[in-house]
Write an enzyme that holds these catalytic residues in place. Structure first.
Site, mmCIF file in Angstrom:
data_model
loop_
_atom_site.group_PDB
_atom_site.id
_atom_site.type_symbol
_atom_site.label_atom_id
_atom_site.label_comp_id
_atom_site.label_asym_id
_atom_site.label_seq_id
_atom_site.Cartn_x
_atom_site.Cartn_y
_atom_site.Cartn_z
ATOM 1 N N ARG A 1 0.841 -1.178 0.148
ATOM 2 C CA ARG A 1 0.041 0.091 0.142
ATOM 3 C C ARG A 1 0.906 1.291 -0.046
ATOM 4 N NH1 ARG A 1 -4.514 1.952 4.696
ATOM 5 N NH2 ARG A 1 -2.571 2.285 5.652
ATOM 6 N N THR B 1 -0.504 7.642 -1.484
ATOM 7 C CA THR B 1 -1.891 7.459 -2.194
ATOM 8 C C THR B 1 -2.956 6.623 -1.634
ATOM 9 O OG1 THR B 1 -1.214 5.623 -3.558
ATOM 10 C CG2 THR B 1 -0.518 8.072 -4.305
ATOM 11 N N ASP C 1 -0.498 -0.987 12.935
ATOM 12 C CA ASP C 1 0.041 -1.664 11.683
ATOM 13 C C ASP C 1 0.371 -3.260 11.952
ATOM 14 O OD1 ASP C 1 1.966 -2.939 9.684
ATOM 15 O OD2 ASP C 1 1.607 -1.218 8.702
ATOM 16 N N ASP D 1 3.726 -4.499 11.050
ATOM 17 C CA ASP D 1 5.164 -4.038 12.021
ATOM 18 C C ASP D 1 4.975 -4.621 13.470
ATOM 19 O OD1 ASP D 1 5.934 -2.506 9.788
ATOM 20 O OD2 ASP D 1 4.904 -0.756 10.530
#
Length: 209
Positions: free
Chosen positions: A105, A109, A201, A204
């Protein structure tokens, strides 16, 4: 057809999701929780797997027993965060096929791009279970499902631990024929495309990166 998520609200699952959200949970425990949550969710998501009959013999007698039909399902990891769920799923369905889809991703954007695909040659003929801890914008899931449909796949479900309403709406608009199983639906996405309250995340936190 419009897809509406199946929210799995079992108390054990909800308890483990709360532990997963806690920012103090270390990576080693985070990965363990993701595995446990994935396995709990799979019991619900695999209710419709096809069974066939096989003659066996117990210590007492012969019988015809139900077993999973072959070829079995294909487990699809939307990398990299999906890999922890994939490992857990393989412990429950060790005979399943495996497909890896690399989706990234763009942080500016929020659009998704594919960088890797590897799956069984007969993938179009089998039931697929896609695993990804988070359904945020849904761009990654939409891209993965689009790639699978382009390869002839027609039977698939998506399993996510957390989802945002925006992601569910986007996925439903793009692929209304794909059932979605979630552990919890949170309130919204923030300006960076993260689920709130969420858990951060998942990739992560799984791999301490």
């Amino acid at each position: 057809m419009t897809s509406s998520p199946a929210v799995i609200d079992h108390p054990l699952l909800q308890h483990k999701i709360s532990l997963l959200r806690d920012k103090e949970t270390p990576s080693v425990i985070f990965r363990l929780l993701v595995r446990e949550i994935a396995q709990l969710m799979l019991f619900e998501a695999t209710r419709d797997l096809e069974l066939t009959a096989r003659d066996i013999e117990t210590p007492l007698t012969k019988m015809t027993a139900p077993v999973l039909a072959t070829p079995g399902p294909v487990l699809v990891s939307i990398m990299r965060a999906g890999n922890v769920m994939l490992d857990a799923a393989l412990e429950i369905i060790p005979t399943a096929g495996v497909c890896h889809i690399g989706i990234y991703r763009d942080h500016d954007t929020l659009e998704a791009g594919e960088y890797y695909f590897n799956g069984p040659p007969d993938i179009a003929e089998r039931a697929l279970l896609l695993v990804d801890p988070m359904l945020a914008t849904a761009n990654s899931s939409i891209a993965a499902i689009t790639q699978l449909k382009a390869r002839g796949v027609t039977n698939m479900s998506l399993i996510c631990i957390l989802a945002a309403p925006e992601g569910l709406a986007a996925l439903s608009a793009a692929h209304p024929d794909v059932p979605v199983f979630v552990g919890a639906v949170d309130t919204h996405l923030n300006e960076k495309g993260y689920i709130v309250p969420g858990l951060g995340d998942a990739g992560d936190r799984s791999y301490a990166t």
